[in-house]
Design a protein around this motif. Sequence first.
Motif, PDB file in Angstrom:
ATOM      1  N   ALA A  51       0.863  -1.180   0.000  1.00  0.00           N
ATOM      2  CA  ALA A  51       0.000   0.000   0.000  1.00  0.00           C
ATOM      3  C   ALA A  51       0.897   1.226   0.000  1.00  0.00           C
ATOM      4  CB  ALA A  51      -0.924  -0.008   1.212  1.00  0.00           C
ATOM      5  N   ALA A  52       1.168   1.737  -1.170  1.00  0.00           N
ATOM      6  CA  ALA A  52       2.121   2.837  -1.317  1.00  0.00           C
ATOM      7  C   ALA A  52       1.557   4.164  -0.836  1.00  0.00           C
ATOM      8  CB  ALA A  52       2.571   2.958  -2.761  1.00  0.00           C
ATOM      9  N   ASP A  53       0.283   4.362  -1.041  1.00  0.00           N
ATOM     10  CA  ASP A  53      -0.377   5.556  -0.538  1.00  0.00           C
ATOM     11  C   ASP A  53      -1.778   5.146  -0.117  1.00  0.00           C
ATOM     12  OD1 ASP A  53      -1.941   5.407  -2.842  1.00  0.00           O
ATOM     13  OD2 ASP A  53      -0.977   7.083  -3.836  1.00  0.00           O
ATOM     14  N   GLY A  54      -2.565   6.057   0.327  1.00  0.00           N
ATOM     15  CA  GLY A  54      -3.894   5.712   0.808  1.00  0.00           C
ATOM     16  C   GLY A  54      -4.878   5.307  -0.270  1.00  0.00           C
ATOM     17  N   LEU A  55      -4.531   5.501  -1.523  1.00  0.00           N
ATOM     18  CA  LEU A  55      -5.470   5.250  -2.610  1.00  0.00           C
ATOM     19  C   LEU A  55      -5.143   4.024  -3.455  1.00  0.00           C
ATOM     20  CD1 LEU A  55      -5.776   8.939  -3.874  1.00  0.00           C
ATOM     21  CD2 LEU A  55      -7.322   7.708  -2.331  1.00  0.00           C
ATOM     22  N   LYS A  56      -3.885   3.666  -3.546  1.00  0.00           N
ATOM     23  CA  LYS A  56      -3.486   2.654  -4.516  1.00  0.00           C
ATOM     24  C   LYS A  56      -2.631   1.576  -3.857  1.00  0.00           C
ATOM     25  CE  LYS A  56      -2.636   3.970  -8.559  1.00  0.00           C
ATOM     26  NZ  LYS A  56      -2.215   4.532  -9.788  1.00  0.00           N
ATOM     27  N   SER A  57      -2.906   0.337  -4.254  1.00  0.00           N
ATOM     28  CA  SER A  57      -2.074  -0.784  -3.829  1.00  0.00           C
ATOM     29  C   SER A  57      -1.332  -1.340  -5.031  1.00  0.00           C
ATOM     30  CB  SER A  57      -2.932  -1.896  -3.233  1.00  0.00           C
ATOM     31  OG  SER A  57      -3.429  -1.540  -1.981  1.00  0.00           O
ATOM     32  N   PHE A  58      -0.102  -1.717  -4.785  1.00  0.00           N
ATOM     33  CA  PHE A  58       0.697  -2.424  -5.774  1.00  0.00           C
ATOM     34  C   PHE A  58       0.772  -3.881  -5.345  1.00  0.00           C
ATOM     35  CE2 PHE A  58       2.020   1.897  -6.347  1.00  0.00           C
ATOM     36  CZ  PHE A  58       2.307   2.013  -7.694  1.00  0.00           C
ATOM     37  N   PHE A  59       0.956  -4.761  -6.310  1.00  0.00           N
ATOM     38  CA  PHE A  59       1.138  -6.175  -6.032  1.00  0.00           C
ATOM     39  C   PHE A  59       2.517  -6.552  -6.542  1.00  0.00           C
ATOM     40  CE2 PHE A  59      -3.316  -5.352  -6.069  1.00  0.00           C
ATOM     41  CZ  PHE A  59      -3.815  -6.122  -5.029  1.00  0.00           C
ATOM     42  N   ASP A  60       3.310  -7.127  -5.660  1.00  0.00           N
ATOM     43  CA  ASP A  60       4.706  -7.431  -5.923  1.00  0.00           C
ATOM     44  C   ASP A  60       4.859  -8.935  -6.116  1.00  0.00           C
ATOM     45  OD1 ASP A  60       7.490  -7.525  -5.956  1.00  0.00           O
ATOM     46  OD2 ASP A  60       7.726  -6.273  -4.171  1.00  0.00           O
ATOM     47  N   THR A  61       5.500  -9.351  -7.201  1.00  0.00           N
ATOM     48  CA  THR A  61       5.720 -10.776  -7.440  1.00  0.00           C
ATOM     49  C   THR A  61       6.870 -11.315  -6.596  1.00  0.00           C
ATOM     50  OG1 THR A  61       7.143 -10.321  -9.352  1.00  0.00           O
ATOM     51  CG2 THR A  61       4.782 -10.707  -9.791  1.00  0.00           C
ATOM     52  N   ASP A  62       7.657 -10.432  -6.006  1.00  0.00           N
ATOM     53  CA  ASP A  62       8.720 -10.846  -5.083  1.00  0.00           C
ATOM     54  C   ASP A  62       8.144 -10.754  -3.675  1.00  0.00           C
ATOM     55  OD1 ASP A  62      10.890 -11.193  -3.410  1.00  0.00           O
ATOM     56  OD2 ASP A  62      12.137  -9.675  -4.377  1.00  0.00           O
ATOM     57  N   THR A  63       7.850 -11.885  -3.073  1.00  0.00           N
ATOM     58  CA  THR A  63       7.183 -11.903  -1.774  1.00  0.00           C
ATOM     59  C   THR A  63       8.157 -11.834  -0.600  1.00  0.00           C
ATOM     60  OG1 THR A  63       7.119 -14.321  -1.791  1.00  0.00           O
ATOM     61  CG2 THR A  63       5.187 -13.156  -2.673  1.00  0.00           C
ATOM     62  N   SER A  64       9.455 -11.734  -0.867  1.00  0.00           N
ATOM     63  CA  SER A  64      10.431 -11.616   0.216  1.00  0.00           C
ATOM     64  C   SER A  64      10.315 -10.237   0.873  1.00  0.00           C
ATOM     65  CB  SER A  64      11.847 -11.820  -0.319  1.00  0.00           C
ATOM     66  OG  SER A  64      12.234 -10.719  -1.129  1.00  0.00           O
ATOM     67  N   VAL A  65      10.863 -10.124   2.069  1.00  0.00           N
ATOM     68  CA  VAL A  65      10.864  -8.843   2.772  1.00  0.00           C
ATOM     69  C   VAL A  65      11.935  -7.966   2.134  1.00  0.00           C
ATOM     70  CG1 VAL A  65      11.287  -7.688   4.976  1.00  0.00           C
ATOM     71  CG2 VAL A  65      10.073  -9.874   4.923  1.00  0.00           C
ATOM     72  N   HIS A  66      11.517  -6.862   1.559  1.00  0.00           N
ATOM     73  CA  HIS A  66      12.452  -5.912   0.972  1.00  0.00           C
ATOM     74  C   HIS A  66      11.786  -4.539   0.897  1.00  0.00           C
ATOM     75  CE1 HIS A  66      10.154  -7.461  -2.465  1.00  0.00           C
ATOM     76  NE2 HIS A  66      10.385  -6.293  -3.052  1.00  0.00           N
ATOM     77  N   PRO A  67      12.565  -3.467   1.019  1.00  0.00           N
ATOM     78  CA  PRO A  67      12.003  -2.109   0.998  1.00  0.00           C
ATOM     79  C   PRO A  67      11.786  -1.590  -0.421  1.00  0.00           C
ATOM     80  CG  PRO A  67      14.346  -2.037   1.463  1.00  0.00           C
ATOM     81  CD  PRO A  67      13.979  -3.486   1.351  1.00  0.00           C
ATOM     82  N   HIS A  68      10.978  -0.538  -0.500  1.00  0.00           N
ATOM     83  CA  HIS A  68      10.614   0.057  -1.791  1.00  0.00           C
ATOM     84  C   HIS A  68      10.743   1.576  -1.764  1.00  0.00           C
ATOM     85  CE1 HIS A  68       8.445  -3.814  -1.923  1.00  0.00           C
ATOM     86  NE2 HIS A  68       8.706  -3.748  -3.214  1.00  0.00           N
ATOM     87  N   PHE A  69      10.999   2.141  -2.929  1.00  0.00           N
ATOM     88  CA  PHE A  69      10.827   3.569  -3.178  1.00  0.00           C
ATOM     89  C   PHE A  69       9.483   3.729  -3.871  1.00  0.00           C
ATOM     90  CE2 PHE A  69      15.629   3.819  -3.621  1.00  0.00           C
ATOM     91  CZ  PHE A  69      15.827   4.582  -2.476  1.00  0.00           C
ATOM     92  N   TYR A  70       8.709   4.707  -3.453  1.00  0.00           N
ATOM     93  CA  TYR A  70       7.480   5.065  -4.157  1.00  0.00           C
ATOM     94  C   TYR A  70       7.687   6.458  -4.720  1.00  0.00           C
ATOM     95  CZ  TYR A  70       2.702   6.455  -5.127  1.00  0.00           C
ATOM     96  OH  TYR A  70       1.564   6.909  -5.746  1.00  0.00           O
ATOM     97  N   LEU A  71       7.582   6.599  -6.046  1.00  0.00           N
ATOM     98  CA  LEU A  71       7.795   7.878  -6.715  1.00  0.00           C
ATOM     99  C   LEU A  71       6.465   8.624  -6.771  1.00  0.00           C
ATOM    100  CD1 LEU A  71      10.098   6.633  -9.624  1.00  0.00           C
ATOM    101  CD2 LEU A  71      10.713   7.302  -7.294  1.00  0.00           C
ATOM    102  N   GLU A  72       6.307   9.566  -5.857  1.00  0.00           N
ATOM    103  CA  GLU A  72       5.060  10.319  -5.780  1.00  0.00           C
ATOM    104  C   GLU A  72       4.841  11.124  -7.049  1.00  0.00           C
ATOM    105  OE1 GLU A  72       5.221  12.687  -2.229  1.00  0.00           O
ATOM    106  OE2 GLU A  72       4.931  10.936  -0.938  1.00  0.00           O
ATOM    107  N   GLY A  73       3.607  11.185  -7.476  1.00  0.00           N
ATOM    108  CA  GLY A  73       3.255  11.907  -8.688  1.00  0.00           C
ATOM    109  C   GLY A  73       3.489  11.100  -9.952  1.00  0.00           C
TER     110      GLY A  73
END
Length: 159
Positions: free
Chosen positions: A98-120
């Motif tokens: 859940a990158a922001d309050g409106l949109k969810s992404f689904f990741d094919t890599d289910t391991s624990v790893h961090p993400h960058f979310y590019l706003e806008g």
Amino acid sequence: MDIQAVNIPACNDSGPDVVAPEVDQGARHCLQLLSNAGLRPTRQRLALGQLLFLGGHRHVTAESLYEEAMAANAYLSLATVYNTLNQFTEAGLLRRIAADGLKSFFDTDTSVHPHFYLEGEDVLVDVAEGLAFIKVPEALPGHEIARLDVIVHLRRKRT
């Protein structure tokens, strides 16, 4: 050419039974993934599974996967795409971010790893290796940590 038919059963919520001529290697891989996850390989799940799992690691939204399915002539409703993504997530094949309050992404890599979310830009990117956590907080009494999500929000610098 010798054509084999494969009967693929369906469950009530995922569409009709399908008979597919000549199952290719990618479809076999998806059949195995679904079977291992305890999911029936319906036409919809196979179509979306091939889009998701045969192209390498990726992040998708329901809307982007729906567009991809339409372009591949896999005519599915957006509701079917949402339902299938949720089923894949519950079965452990995907990880919801859940990158922001409106949109969810689904990741094919289910391991624990961090993400960058590019706003806008509505883009989710894996953080390169090297991020380490020195201390993770203790779970509340009677609870355990189910997963750890770290999302670093980025925006373009203003000039």
